[in-house]
Design a protein around this motif. Structure first.
Motif, PDB file in Angstrom:
ATOM      1  N   UNK A 218       0.826  -1.206   0.000  1.00  0.00           N
ATOM      2  CA  UNK A 218       0.000   0.000   0.000  1.00  0.00           C
ATOM      3  C   UNK A 218       0.860   1.255   0.000  1.00  0.00           C
ATOM      4  N   UNK A 219       1.930   1.251   0.796  1.00  0.00           N
ATOM      5  CA  UNK A 219       2.815   2.413   0.830  1.00  0.00           C
ATOM      6  C   UNK A 219       3.515   2.599  -0.514  1.00  0.00           C
ATOM      7  N   UNK A 220       3.894   1.497  -1.165  1.00  0.00           N
ATOM      8  CA  UNK A 220       4.538   1.598  -2.473  1.00  0.00           C
ATOM      9  C   UNK A 220       3.613   2.160  -3.522  1.00  0.00           C
ATOM     10  N   UNK A 221       2.364   1.744  -3.486  1.00  0.00           N
ATOM     11  CA  UNK A 221       1.383   2.251  -4.446  1.00  0.00           C
ATOM     12  C   UNK A 221       1.135   3.734  -4.203  1.00  0.00           C
ATOM     13  N   UNK A 222       1.001   4.123  -2.940  1.00  0.00           N
ATOM     14  CA  UNK A 222       0.785   5.533  -2.623  1.00  0.00           C
ATOM     15  C   UNK A 222       1.988   6.370  -3.033  1.00  0.00           C
ATOM     16  N   UNK A 223       3.189   5.846  -2.820  1.00  0.00           N
ATOM     17  CA  UNK A 223       4.393   6.577  -3.204  1.00  0.00           C
ATOM     18  C   UNK A 223       4.486   6.752  -4.703  1.00  0.00           C
TER      19      UNK A 223
ATOM     20  N   UNK B 171       1.853   9.310  -5.818  1.00  0.00           N
ATOM     21  CA  UNK B 171       2.208  10.693  -5.490  1.00  0.00           C
ATOM     22  C   UNK B 171       3.357  11.186  -6.366  1.00  0.00           C
ATOM     23  N   UNK B 172       4.290  10.297  -6.710  1.00  0.00           N
ATOM     24  CA  UNK B 172       5.378  10.697  -7.606  1.00  0.00           C
ATOM     25  C   UNK B 172       4.838  11.021  -8.997  1.00  0.00           C
ATOM     26  N   UNK B 173       3.891  10.217  -9.476  1.00  0.00           N
ATOM     27  CA  UNK B 173       3.285  10.487 -10.783  1.00  0.00           C
ATOM     28  C   UNK B 173       2.495  11.790 -10.744  1.00  0.00           C
ATOM     29  N   UNK B 174       1.835  12.043  -9.630  1.00  0.00           N
ATOM     30  CA  UNK B 174       1.071  13.283  -9.498  1.00  0.00           C
ATOM     31  C   UNK B 174       1.995  14.489  -9.516  1.00  0.00           C
ATOM     32  N   UNK B 175       3.142  14.387  -8.854  1.00  0.00           N
ATOM     33  CA  UNK B 175       4.111  15.481  -8.855  1.00  0.00           C
ATOM     34  C   UNK B 175       4.642  15.724 -10.259  1.00  0.00           C
TER      35      UNK B 175
END
Length: 65
Positions: free
Chosen positions: A24-29, A32-36
């Motif tokens: 879950x943390x990897x997916x969120x990371x 968020x990187x793609x969003x940035x």
């Protein structure tokens, strides 16, 4: 059930929780990187455009006379 089976059950449960939390943390990371990356790119201003060959070209400002 003997003690070895109980310990194995507990270890499996803890590892399953840890792995799920890590995924879950990897997916969120990654999201968020793609969003940035998507939000980090600014639109080009009016004074620069890309020509047919992919080169940035500065426009001349004719309003200054």
């Amino acid at each position: 059930m003997n003690a070895n089976q109980i310990i194995n059950m507990i270890i499996r449960r803890v590892m399953r929780i840890a792995v799920n939390k890590g995924v879950d943390m990897g997916i969120q990371g990654a999201s968020s990187a793609a969003k940035k990356m998507r939000n980090g790119k600014k639109a080009q201003g009016d004074d620069v455009y890309i020509d047919d060959y992919g080169n940035p070209v500065h426009r001349k400002d004719n309003s200054r006379g």
